[in-house]
Each structure stands twice: as structure tokens, then as C-alpha cells.
Design an enzyme around this catalytic site. Structure first.
Site, PDB file in Angstrom:
ATOM      1  CB  CYS A  33      34.526  38.446  43.138  1.00  0.00           C
ATOM      2  SG  CYS A  33      35.233  38.087  44.740  1.00  0.00           S
ATOM      3  CB  CYS A  37      31.752  35.955  43.225  1.00  0.00           C
ATOM      4  SG  CYS A  37      32.712  34.955  44.401  1.00  0.00           S
ATOM      5  CB  CYS A  64      37.756  35.658  43.981  1.00  0.00           C
ATOM      6  SG  CYS A  64      36.711  34.455  44.824  1.00  0.00           S
ATOM      7  CB  CYS A  67      34.177  33.616  41.176  1.00  0.00           C
ATOM      8  SG  CYS A  67      35.000  35.219  41.463  1.00  0.00           S
TER       9      CYS A  67
END
Length: 215
Positions: A33, A37, A64, A67
């Protein structure tokens, strides 16, 4: 190299200024991430930091979907492209024109531009015109000359639509006198585009600039 202590603190604070500088790999979920995030923070023992998304992917992690950490560079490029387009245009481009230029949807472009600059593209265009008025006033131009040189079609357009006294934190006559007698508060913020300086009076923002230092 990524300093684990600094990276962990940035992740805990969801500090957007670190987005693009490293990614957070979560070994228990197999994803990585952005530091900012919004997902719930994992346990420290499940976290590993990587300087680049490619390194996280080489370790078997996937991006992810919330994000989109591998889109940071693309987002930054799009924001810079929009800023350049607005600065070069004689009249402010429409949002759908800017979106077509970047390949993003208007809604997504609006979101990332505001996230990175604190303003919408239209707000940035207004701030730029106000900045040009301020520069002209600082250079000794009359208020009328400054208004037309900044690209306004008429003085009434400037006063009625732009509301200079509220948008720049002081009336143009006061600005042309160097802001004498007005208290200005300022701060610097780290963004994708570099250090952004924001200054304001009790009436509102009077300066917004990037990478020009504090002096």
C-alpha cells in the site's frame, strides 16, 4: 534504502507526503500500500517496507486496490500536466478538457488534483490569476493595469467574480502598498510537487507557491 522507523511513523500518521517514496508491504495479506492508505493498520511484525512497488511485487506482493500504490507516479505526472496546461492557457481550460489531456475521468482528476494541491483545477486557475494581479501590483502597476494584465476581461469581472479581497486576503490597494499594517501567517507543506508555501491573513489565503523557499 528505507528507514524502517521513519516509514512506520509515516504509515501510522497516514502521511501523504511519503506517498511515492516507499510502499508498505503487508506479509499477512500479500498486498502492498501507499503510506497514506486508509485501510486498518496491520501489526508491525507483518510489515516490510520497500523503496519501489517493483520490489514489493518481486517479493510476491500485489498492489492494494484501495489506494493503488503503483499509480503514484502517474498521478503526479497528471497533476503537473494540468498545472502546466492551466499556466500556459489564456483562459482557464474546462475540467473535461484537462481530463482528456491526462487520460483520467473528470471526477478522478478533480480528486487527485485537490488531494495534491489543496485546490480544484478551477480553484488553481483562479489563484493563478490572482497571483498575476499581485505580481503586477508589486511591480508598480496600477490596479486597473494589474487586472487587465492578469487576463480579466473587465474590472467588474475581477471585483464581482473573483472577489479579490476574500480570495487573496487583502484588497488590491493594500497589496500594492506591500501589505502595510496587515498580519500574514504562513506555513510550508510537503506535497508531490515539492514544498508548498501557504500564507494567509484573517480574510483568507494571500499566497500559494511551490519550491520558492521560505524567504
Amino acid at each position: 534504502m528505507v528507514d524502517d522507523k521513519i516509514a512506520w511513523q509515516a504509515m501510522e500518521n497516514r502521511d501523504r507526503s511519503f506517498d511515492g517514496k516507499f510502499v508498505t508491504g503487508v506479509l499477512s495479506t500479500g498486498i502492498y500500500c501507499r503510506p497514506s492508505c486508509a485501510a486498518r493498520h496491520p501489526k508491525r511484525e507483518n510489515v516490510r517496507f520497500f523503496a519501489k512497488p517493483e520490489q514489493a511485487e518481486a517479493a510476491g506482493l500485489r498492489a492494494c486496490l484501495r489506494c493503488l500504490p503503483n499509480d503514484v507516479a502517474r498521478d503526479e505526472g497528471a497533476v503537473k500536466l494540468v498545472i502546466d496546461a492551466i499556466r500556459m492557457a489564456e483562459t482557464a481550460p474546462k475540467l473535461n478538457e484537462l481530463a482528456e489531456l491526462t487520460g483520467y475521468s473528470p471526477t478522478h482528476l478533480q480528486r487527485i488534483f485537490k488531494r495534491d494541491t489543496g485546490l480544484s483545477p478551477a480553484g488553481y486557475a483562479r489563484a493563478l490569476r490572482s497571483e498575476r494581479v499581485e505580481d503586477a501590483l508589486a511591480g508598480g502597476a496600477s490596479v486597473t493595469e494589474a487586472i487587465y494584465d492578469a487576463g480579466y476581461g473587465s474590472a467588474s469581472q475581477f471585483y464581482e467574480e473573483r472577489k479579490m479581497g476574500q480570495r487573496t486576503g487583502m484588497n488590491p490597494n493594500i497589496w500594492s502598498n506591500g501589505g502595510e499594517g496587515v498580519t500574514v501567517h504562513w506555513a510550508t507543506v510537503e506535497t508531490y510537487l515539492g514544498t508548498m508555501l501557504v500564507a494567509a491573513t484573517e480574510k483568507g489565503v494571500c499566497c500559494l507557491s511551490f519550491n520558492e523557499g521560505e524567504t
